[in-house]
Design a protein around this motif. Structure first.
Motif, PDB file in Angstrom:
ATOM      1  N   GLU A  60       0.836  -1.198   0.000  1.00  0.00           N
ATOM      2  CA  GLU A  60       0.000   0.000   0.000  1.00  0.00           C
ATOM      3  C   GLU A  60       0.869   1.246   0.000  1.00  0.00           C
ATOM      4  OE1 GLU A  60      -2.896  -0.341   3.088  1.00  0.00           O
ATOM      5  OE2 GLU A  60      -3.765  -2.140   2.185  1.00  0.00           O
ATOM      6  N   ALA A  62       0.785   3.705   1.781  1.00  0.00           N
ATOM      7  CA  ALA A  62       1.182   4.123   3.135  1.00  0.00           C
ATOM      8  C   ALA A  62       2.517   3.501   3.530  1.00  0.00           C
ATOM      9  CB  ALA A  62       0.107   3.726   4.137  1.00  0.00           C
ATOM     10  N   ASN A  63       2.916   2.434   2.854  1.00  0.00           N
ATOM     11  CA  ASN A  63       4.164   1.740   3.204  1.00  0.00           C
ATOM     12  C   ASN A  63       5.313   2.028   2.247  1.00  0.00           C
ATOM     13  OD1 ASN A  63       1.859  -0.652   4.080  1.00  0.00           O
ATOM     14  ND2 ASN A  63       3.275   0.173   5.600  1.00  0.00           N
TER      15      ASN A  63
ATOM     16  N   ASP B 254      -9.136   9.220   2.100  1.00  0.00           N
ATOM     17  CA  ASP B 254      -8.243   8.168   2.592  1.00  0.00           C
ATOM     18  C   ASP B 254      -8.717   7.687   3.951  1.00  0.00           C
ATOM     19  OD1 ASP B 254      -5.826   6.577   2.183  1.00  0.00           O
ATOM     20  OD2 ASP B 254      -5.144   7.551   4.010  1.00  0.00           O
ATOM     21  N   VAL B 256      -7.683   5.169   7.303  1.00  0.00           N
ATOM     22  CA  VAL B 256      -6.568   4.504   7.995  1.00  0.00           C
ATOM     23  C   VAL B 256      -7.130   3.613   9.096  1.00  0.00           C
ATOM     24  CG1 VAL B 256      -4.480   4.829   9.378  1.00  0.00           C
ATOM     25  CG2 VAL B 256      -5.021   6.462   7.574  1.00  0.00           C
ATOM     26  N   ALA B 263       0.454  -0.137  10.816  1.00  0.00           N
ATOM     27  CA  ALA B 263       0.322   1.285  11.166  1.00  0.00           C
ATOM     28  C   ALA B 263       1.070   1.600  12.468  1.00  0.00           C
ATOM     29  CB  ALA B 263      -1.146   1.653  11.313  1.00  0.00           C
ATOM     30  N   TRP B 304      -1.154   9.928  11.875  1.00  0.00           N
ATOM     31  CA  TRP B 304      -1.970   9.321  10.824  1.00  0.00           C
ATOM     32  C   TRP B 304      -2.967  10.308  10.231  1.00  0.00           C
ATOM     33  CZ3 TRP B 304      -0.136   5.766   8.066  1.00  0.00           C
ATOM     34  CH2 TRP B 304       0.763   4.841   8.606  1.00  0.00           C
ATOM     35  N   HIS B 307      -0.948  11.840   7.616  1.00  0.00           N
ATOM     36  CA  HIS B 307      -0.764  10.908   6.499  1.00  0.00           C
ATOM     37  C   HIS B 307      -2.034  10.784   5.667  1.00  0.00           C
ATOM     38  CE1 HIS B 307       0.293   7.335   4.217  1.00  0.00           C
ATOM     39  NE2 HIS B 307       1.537   7.572   4.544  1.00  0.00           N
ATOM     40  N   ALA B 308      -3.183  10.625   6.332  1.00  0.00           N
ATOM     41  CA  ALA B 308      -4.457  10.493   5.612  1.00  0.00           C
ATOM     42  C   ALA B 308      -4.731  11.755   4.800  1.00  0.00           C
ATOM     43  CB  ALA B 308      -5.589  10.236   6.593  1.00  0.00           C
ATOM     44  N   GLU B 311      -2.503  11.732   1.719  1.00  0.00           N
ATOM     45  CA  GLU B 311      -2.959  10.743   0.738  1.00  0.00           C
ATOM     46  C   GLU B 311      -4.222  11.251   0.028  1.00  0.00           C
ATOM     47  OE1 GLU B 311      -1.618   7.106   0.892  1.00  0.00           O
ATOM     48  OE2 GLU B 311      -2.452   7.170  -1.130  1.00  0.00           O
ATOM     49  N   SER B 447      -7.824   0.317   3.905  1.00  0.00           N
ATOM     50  CA  SER B 447      -6.702   0.118   4.826  1.00  0.00           C
ATOM     51  C   SER B 447      -7.134  -0.905   5.859  1.00  0.00           C
ATOM     52  CB  SER B 447      -6.381   1.462   5.500  1.00  0.00           C
ATOM     53  OG  SER B 447      -5.595   1.270   6.651  1.00  0.00           O
TER      54      SER B 447
END
Lengths: 308, 458
Positions: A60, A62-63, B254, B256, B263, B304, B307-308, B311, B447
């Motif tokens: 993914e 995210a990785n 996105d 998570v 994660a 996160w 991050h979300a 994304e 996710s």
């Protein structure tokens, strides 16, 4: 603080003491825990994309940083001494020094879409000796991008076909129009993959778009420099300081945009030249697309009522 | 002002020739259907003897020159009362280059009927400057002239004219000159994604115009006039995008799964600290500083959220043709408190909203253009859904099905999800209906245990 990744015992090896094939195996093994498509990971080779569930390992987005860090953890290199890039206060490059941990700098991993492309990049950066025989078997970044798009399109068509079979007759008319559009799109894409010049031209278009953005940023920098000249002439220190901050910000933006430009340039350049392995990937994908187009056309014929 | 007007009148044909040489000949700019557009606009301008305010969207520093050039053929360059006076930002134009260049530019701006405006600063001098410029505009309008003002007061950072965020300046002007009419305009280059200093060389522009009589009455307020004006320019924007190859609706989402082992991998066992080497690859220095300032119990979720947001923003940007490189998340900077994300190379700014934010998961929606993300008070133009993936189902397939169900369920015109299909164009998922890819800003995500989707309803 102990982080879990530090608990993992990885014995890093000098990239110049192993073969590219060994490095490739280590890279694939290293990303195992992020791969969500086990079947594809199990049969992965140097040309299997990290990302994507259809032909990729299913890692993914995210990785993505984890892939880069996993590669860094496994290898040692002599390119460890930081040297500032001329004309920049923030950028640096790595030159020969003591054997130490591999460091992949910002932007260098942008085209590392497969283990093979990772190794190719490591060779280009001087971390490994160039091995022409190995590189002959590595599909280009442009190929991976174009072929990946073909498989995703094929997947969309196949799913639409599967859904069509389950629909009630009343629902089929609209679904048929969609199927027709998808069949046409797939057919067009298959033709594009067959025509290296046309594919290269389309990628060249993307490059020109990025180039225009880059030029526009460059123009912005020139404008700020003109403003700075004007402020210096009128002696306004606070305005000058604010403009210098703006100048630094635009320089950072230019650096980021340059990284993107390098990738689109590589894609455009790669689309023009096809090695044997690239050609094989294209042929394989075209065959898959052609088969789906055929199935789509059959389904459309079956869904059309025959006049008596 | 009278002297400037006399000199500018005399210089008008020369300014026109200069713009023709610089724009058309040197930079290769072109306007689509410019003759038909000029005929339409002059019919509107000739229908009213009184003053006009031109109100247009704003994306580049050359917009006022380009719009003037699009409207004025050379044969009209002596229609002095119809040539607009502009209000350029003083700091952008009046202190450029060395001593000589600076004076030449100032002279040119003077002859181009410019009233320098100082938008920044709340000190007495700046406020007085603004009021003086405002009074000059009033004087020009009262003497039957034309004033050109960008109602947003600045270039749109997301490349989108925000019709629901009116500013009162033009409303105030209209109230002081009740017989004024507005020429609402929307101009944009066919490849202009966001704000830039100049349009790209060789750009082709499309421009739309509409006449609006604000019909000022006793109940009119600066805000009511501004609201209607913004709405009208917003409608022209819709028309512009209806004929554009660029997607209008650009949004992303996105999800998570906060309980996913992957994660948690780069956090200390109590989730109070992120591995700095890893975080450095994903966060900007500003974001890392903010993360460091959070109480330990909030570090994990805050990371996160960043991050979300990145994304979701990268998906919305891709729909606008701005592709973020894989792993290039440090090129997007998120302001969690303000609900904004900025793509640093292009400076495009996106609005963010966190939904379905609980102990198990978090979900973010980002909107670049096409509508509003909404907030606690006003609903936005994005619909979304987050659900657990049923056991044995492919998360990716489930997210797509969820999306088609959500779209079909949101419209009476769509009988069932069966009338919709997914495809991919330029690496972006698009929904096809009646055989045509739709501009719905569709986005899907999954996710761990969750799948999510979103689309825009404008």
């Amino acid at each position: 603080m102990a982080f879990k990744r530090k608990e993992a015992v990885v014995e890093a090896v000098d990239l110049n003491t192993i073969t590219p094939e060994d490095a490739e195996k280590r890279i694939i093994a290293g990303v195992k825990k992020y791969a969500t498509n086990e079947a594809n990971w199990t049969k992965a080779d140097g040309n299997t994309p990290y990302l994507g569930h259809i032909v990729g390992m299913g890692i993914e987005s995210a990785n993505l940083a984890d892939i880069t860090m996993s590669i860094e953890r496994q290898f040692l290199t002599r390119k460890t001494t930081r040297v500032p890039v001329q004309g920049s206060e923030t950028e640096f490059t790595l030159v020969d020094g003591e054997l130490g941990k591999l460091r992949i700098l910002e932007g260098q991993d942008s085209v590392m879409a497969t283990p093979g492309l990772t190794i190719k990049k490591l060779m280009e950066l001087g971390h490994m000796r160039a091995d022409a025989a190995y590189l002959e078997g590595v599909a280009s970044f442009a190929t991976i991008v174009s072929v990946g798009a073909g498989h995703r399109l094929n997947d969309a068509l196949r799913k639409t076909l599967a859904r069509l079979e389950k629909l009630a007759p009343a629902e089929r008319a609209e679904a048929k129009a969609n199927l027709q559009s998808l069949v046409q799109q797939t057919q067009d894409y298959e033709a594009l993959l067959a025509d290296a010049a046309a594919l290269a031209a389309s990628k060249q278009g993307d490059f020109q778009t990025d180039k225009a953005s880059f030029d526009s940023l460059d123009a912005e920098l020139r404008l700020i420099n003109e403003k700075l000249k004007g402020v210096t002439a009128t002696d306004d220190p606070s305005r000058a300081a604010s403009l210098r901050a703006e100048e630094a910000q635009v320089r950072t933006r230019i650096r980021m945009m340059r990284q993107k430009l390098v990738v689109s340039e590589e894609t455009a350049r790669g689309a023009e030249r096809r090695t044997k392995v690239d050609e094989a990937k294209f042929q394989e994908t075209r065959a898959v697309l052609a088969e789906s187009v055929k199935a789509g056309q059959q389904a459309m014929r079956a869904a059309t009522p025959v006049a008596c | 002002m009278r002297l400037q007007r006399c000199l500018a009148n005399a210089a008008a044909p020369f300014v026109h020739l200069f713009l023709w040489a610089a724009g058309e000949k040197r930079l290769g700019y072109a306007f689509k259907d410019v003759d038909a557009f000029r005929r339409q606009v002059w019919a509107l301008l000739d229908s009213h003897d009184g003053p006009f305010i031109w109100a247009a969207n704003h994306l580049t520093l050359w917009d006022s020159f380009l719009i003037y050039y699009a409207i004025f053929p050379f044969s009209k360059s002596l229609r002095w009362n119809r040539i607009p006076w502009s209000t350029p930002e003083y700091t952008n134009y009046y202190k450029l280059g060395n001593w000589l260049q600076c004076r030449l530019i100032r002279a040119f701006m003077y002859l181009c009927r410019c009233i320098p405006f100082l938008r920044g600063g709340d000190d007495e001098g700046s406020v007085r400057w603004r009021e003086k410029a405002f009074e000059k505009c009033i004087w020009l309008l009262e003497t039957g002239g034309t004033v050109f003002v960008f109602p947003e007061a600045t270039r749109a950072r997301n490349g989108w004219f925000e019709a629901h965020r009116p500013k009162d300046f033009l409303g105030r002007l209209a109230l002081r000159v009740p017989d004024v009419k507005f020429l609402c305009l929307y101009m944009r280059g066919e490849t202009q994604v966001g704000t830039t200093a100049y349009p790209a060389a060789g750009e082709t522009f499309r421009i739309y115009a509409e006449l609006w009589d604000p019909a000022i009455g006793p109940e009119s307020t600066p805000r009511s006039v501004a609201e209607e004006l913004f709405r009208r320019v917003g409608e022209l924007q819709e028309r512009w995008f209806a004929s554009s190859s660029m997607a209008k609706n650009c949004s992303g989402n996105d999800v998570v799964d906060l309980a996913s082992p992957l994660a948690r991998e780069h956090f200390s066992p109590d989730l109070a600290e992120a591995d700095p080497e890893w975080a450095e690859r994903l966060l900007t220095a500003k974001e890392a500083a903010y993360l460091g300032s959070r109480p330990p119990r909030e570090v994990y979720r805050t990371f996160w959220r960043f991050h979300a947001a990145k994304e979701a923003a990268s998906k919305a940007l891709a729909q606008a043709g701005v592709k973020v490189l894989p792993g290039g998340f440090s090129t997007i900077e998120v302001e969690l408190f303000q609900g904004k994300a900025r793509h640093l190379p292009s400076q495009l700014e996106l609005c963010l909203s966190f939904t379905d934010d609980d102990g198990d998961k978090l979900h973010c929606v980002a909107v670049l253009r096409g509508g509003a993300v909404g907030d606690g008070q006003t609903p936005g133009d994005v619909l979304w859904r987050v659900e657990a993936v049923p056991p044995g189902r492919s998360p990716s397939d489930f997210a797509r099905e969820l999306c088609l169900e959500l779209i079909a369920g949101s419209s009476d015109d769509i009988p069932s999800p069966a009338s919709l299909s997914f495809t991919e164009i330029d690496d972006i998922p698009r929904v096809v209906r009646q055989g045509k890819p739709q501009d719905w800003g569709v986005s899907i995500s999954h996710s761990g245990r969750f799948a999510a989707c979103s689309f825009m309803v404008t």
